[in-house]
Each structure stands twice: as C-alpha cells, then as structure tokens.
Scaffold this motif. Sequence first.
Motif, short mmCIF file in Angstrom:
data_model
loop_
_atom_site.label_atom_id
_atom_site.label_comp_id
_atom_site.label_asym_id
_atom_site.label_seq_id
_atom_site.Cartn_x
_atom_site.Cartn_y
_atom_site.Cartn_z
N GLU A 108 10.07 3.63 0.78
CA GLU A 108 10.09 4.84 -0.05
C GLU A 108 8.66 5.22 -0.43
OE1 GLU A 108 12.72 4.11 -3.31
OE2 GLU A 108 14.38 3.50 -2.03
N PRO A 109 8.42 6.51 -0.70
CA PRO A 109 7.04 6.96 -0.97
C PRO A 109 6.36 6.27 -2.13
CG PRO A 109 8.48 8.84 -0.50
CD PRO A 109 9.37 7.63 -0.60
N TRP A 110 7.10 5.86 -3.17
CA TRP A 110 6.47 5.29 -4.36
C TRP A 110 5.68 4.01 -4.05
CZ3 TRP A 110 7.83 0.32 -5.37
CH2 TRP A 110 9.12 -0.13 -5.02
N VAL A 111 6.02 3.34 -2.97
CA VAL A 111 5.39 2.06 -2.67
C VAL A 111 3.89 2.22 -2.44
CG1 VAL A 111 5.27 0.21 -0.96
CG2 VAL A 111 7.51 1.04 -1.75
N ARG A 112 3.47 3.31 -1.81
CA ARG A 112 2.06 3.48 -1.44
C ARG A 112 1.27 4.38 -2.39
NH1 ARG A 112 1.38 2.30 4.44
NH2 ARG A 112 3.37 1.44 5.16
N VAL A 113 1.91 4.89 -3.42
CA VAL A 113 1.22 5.79 -4.35
C VAL A 113 0.17 5.02 -5.15
CG1 VAL A 113 1.52 7.23 -6.41
CG2 VAL A 113 3.18 7.36 -4.54
N ALA A 114 -1.02 5.63 -5.29
CA ALA A 114 -2.12 4.99 -6.03
C ALA A 114 -2.10 5.41 -7.50
CB ALA A 114 -3.45 5.36 -5.41
N HIS A 115 -2.53 4.52 -8.34
CA HIS A 115 -2.67 4.80 -9.77
C HIS A 115 -3.75 5.85 -9.98
CE1 HIS A 115 -3.71 3.98 -14.04
NE2 HIS A 115 -2.44 3.64 -14.12
N HIS A 124 -2.30 0.15 -6.78
CA HIS A 124 -0.95 0.70 -6.64
C HIS A 124 -0.40 1.09 -8.00
CE1 HIS A 124 -1.30 -1.67 -2.84
NE2 HIS A 124 -0.71 -0.59 -2.35
N ALA A 125 0.32 2.19 -8.04
CA ALA A 125 0.80 2.72 -9.31
C ALA A 125 2.16 2.17 -9.72
CB ALA A 125 0.88 4.26 -9.24
N ASN A 126 3.01 1.85 -8.76
CA ASN A 126 4.43 1.65 -9.06
C ASN A 126 4.95 0.23 -8.88
OD1 ASN A 126 5.02 4.45 -9.71
ND2 ASN A 126 4.62 4.85 -7.54
N TRP A 127 4.06 -0.69 -8.51
CA TRP A 127 4.47 -2.09 -8.47
C TRP A 127 3.31 -2.97 -8.89
CZ3 TRP A 127 2.13 -5.07 -4.46
CH2 TRP A 127 1.57 -4.35 -3.41
N LEU A 128 3.64 -4.12 -9.47
CA LEU A 128 2.67 -5.01 -10.09
C LEU A 128 2.82 -6.42 -9.54
CD1 LEU A 128 3.22 -3.92 -13.80
CD2 LEU A 128 1.32 -3.23 -12.34
N GLU A 129 1.75 -7.20 -9.72
CA GLU A 129 1.78 -8.62 -9.35
C GLU A 129 1.92 -9.45 -10.61
OE1 GLU A 129 -0.15 -12.57 -9.04
OE2 GLU A 129 -1.06 -10.83 -9.98
N PHE A 156 8.98 -3.68 -16.51
CA PHE A 156 10.11 -2.77 -16.32
C PHE A 156 10.43 -1.95 -17.57
CE2 PHE A 156 11.24 -6.11 -13.08
CZ PHE A 156 10.97 -5.32 -11.98
N ASP A 157 10.36 -2.57 -18.74
CA ASP A 157 10.79 -1.89 -19.96
C ASP A 157 9.68 -1.08 -20.62
OD1 ASP A 157 13.18 -3.18 -19.50
OD2 ASP A 157 12.76 -4.83 -20.89
N ILE A 158 8.45 -1.50 -20.48
CA ILE A 158 7.33 -0.79 -21.11
C ILE A 158 6.61 0.11 -20.10
CG2 ILE A 158 5.18 -1.04 -22.40
CD1 ILE A 158 7.72 -2.02 -23.87
N LEU A 159 6.25 -0.43 -18.95
CA LEU A 159 5.49 0.33 -17.96
C LEU A 159 6.39 1.11 -17.00
CD1 LEU A 159 2.71 -2.29 -17.12
CD2 LEU A 159 2.61 -0.38 -18.75
N GLY A 160 7.63 0.71 -16.85
CA GLY A 160 8.57 1.45 -16.02
C GLY A 160 8.28 1.41 -14.54
N VAL A 161 7.71 0.32 -14.03
CA VAL A 161 7.41 0.24 -12.60
C VAL A 161 8.69 0.02 -11.80
CG1 VAL A 161 5.09 -0.62 -13.03
CG2 VAL A 161 6.96 -2.24 -12.66
N HIS A 162 8.59 0.20 -10.49
CA HIS A 162 9.75 0.06 -9.62
C HIS A 162 9.95 -1.37 -9.12
CE1 HIS A 162 10.68 4.35 -9.22
NE2 HIS A 162 9.38 4.56 -9.17
#
Length: 231
Positions: A108-115, A124-129, A156-162
């Motif tokens: 999905e497009p969100w995977v490669r979106v930059a912050h 990356h904007a939408n997933w974290l390590e 998930f609850d504060i930053l709302g990442v995927h």
Amino acid sequence: MEDPPPADAVQSRLTSRLRLQPVGPANVRDLLLVHDDDEVWPWYGGERPSLEQAERQARLMRESWRLHGVHKWIAYDRASGEVVGRGGLSRTPVDDDWGQIYDFLPGEPWVRVAHGATRPFVAHANWLELGWALRRDFWGHGYASEIGRAGLAFAFDILGVHAVVSCTVRHNQRSRAVMERIGMRYVGEIRSRGMIEGVEGERDDAPYAVCVLLRSDRDQGTGRGSAARSA
C-alpha cells in the motif's frame, strides 16, 4: 486557556514499574550506563562506547524527539530510580537498508511515504522500529516486554502509525522471544551490518530476524499489548 504541557511530559510514559523518559543530553550518563554494560555493548559493535559517542547519540535522539515526535526512552525503576535500560521507538531512514522491510509490509502507498521533517534524516512516516536494551541486572524480570508494550501503545494510540517493526540479529533469541511475547509476528529475515554468531566483529551481511505488528491486526485483537499512561 492553560499552556500546553511540556513536550517531555507528553512524550514520557509510566508503566506499572517504570518511568520512561525521552533521551536527551540530560540523560547522557544514564545512556552510557546502559550501552557500556558488559552484556549489552558486544551486541552493538566491536568496542565499548565512549562518553563522546553517548553524547552524539543523545543529541540525535533529542533532535528526533523534537522533529520526528518520537525516539528512545531511558527506563527508570519507579520505586528506586535506578536505570533499568533504554528502549522504545524510532523512525527508520528511507534508504536501501530499511527498504528491505517493504517486502514484509502491505503493498500500500503508506509504506513508502516519507515524514515531513527532513532532519535529522529523511524517515518513513507511517511505520516505526521498536527496540530495547537492558542492563544485565534487570534481565529476566519482564522489563523488556513492559517497554515494548509501552512502545506499541505510544505508536498506535498516540502517533497513529500503521505498523511497528522490530529487528534483531538472528541469534539473539531473548530479544526475539520478547517481540513475540508482546504480540508481534515473525515475518522473515533481512541482511544488514551486525554480529554473526561465532564470528568476531561486525559484518555487512548479518542475518536479522524481523517481526511486525500492523495496526489493523492490533485493532482486531490479533496483536496483544497494554497501554501505558503519560507521566
């Protein structure tokens, strides 16, 4: 109207036993205490870290907290004030190394979106390590899982990442067990610079086990985790 709380107050967390404080220059000595532990530093390179290295890391973490809204915490025992370890989340650079993770995330497009922030690096904007490191005296008491669950709640609850990913060298079975204990799912391996079991020093092709938790799975109850409250 009341002034908004300081950023540290929002970004700090409390768990049942720990106070999690965003790493910055004020925590340099505590960060070094963790990374210089005899059972910790060998996992991160071939030599003990210096005070100067800890200072650079702390500045980078503070900058990431300020511009990316997230990075690692120092974990303090709430009762004694002792330094337990460091852990939490960070944004991953948009580069070929972390691009290996794309194979384990939805197409999905969100995977490669930059912050939006380009400093201290393009991320990356939408997933974290998610990761952790504990001083040896605190192993085996569930603290890594406590930090991990607090990280998932913050993500998930504060930053709302995927999605949240976690990586460890293949032979670090203790860390891998924590990942699965907090509800993350093993998805495969990547190759990156790190330690290989039985080989001295770091190598560019070390195998890393990758675990993932998607927000959709967590919302459906597939993943586990308990929320931590703000300090």
